[in-house]
Design a protein around this motif. Structure first.
Motif: not given
Ligand code: NI
Length: 137
Positions: A20, A23-29
């Protein structure tokens, strides 16, 4: 490879949490996991600094997620809020799923009292507590 002023650490954490987090850090760039963890650590440090700082009147919200099945937890959380009724303006309870509850506690008053309240709400069964605090003009 040695980099001055940098520590390499090893940590243990649940696989699902790591998935998780990635995934979250990827989405935050965030480009990589190290950078994402640094950002998360800075955010925790900022929050911790708020809790140590002495300030005057503030407004905001304490947001908690807790385990609905922990015995007497709901009663304890309500008792604490009664004890701090001078800073608790309102609260909203949301039943998230079978096992989890979300509570949003609107607060207004002396920052020291709100810090104390947040500390008292951090009891066994409370999975997360976020403090969203604003200093009114
Ligand atoms: Ni509930």
């Amino acid at each position: 490879m040695t980099e001055t002023g940098v520590s390499r650490i090893s940590i243990s954490l649940p696989l699902e949490l790591l998935k998780e987090f990635d995934e979250s850090s990827r989405q935050m760039g965030h480009e990589d996991r190290s950078k994402a963890i640094r950002a998360a650590m800075r955010s925790l440090i900022t929050e911790s600094m708020w809790t140590r700082e002495e300030r005057g009147a503030v407004v905001g919200a304490l947001i908690i997620v807790y385990n609905h099945h922990v015995k007497e937890l709901e009663e304890k959380l309500t008792d604490v809020q009664h004890h701090y009724k001078h800073v608790v303006a309102s609260s909203m309870h949301i039943h998230l799923d079978e096992g989890n509850c979300l509570e949003i506690i609107a607060v207004r008053g002396e920052s020291r009292e709100i810090r104390n309240l947040a500390q008292k709400l951090t009891i066994r069964g409370v999975k997360q507590l976020k403090q969203a605090i604003i200093t009114p003009q």
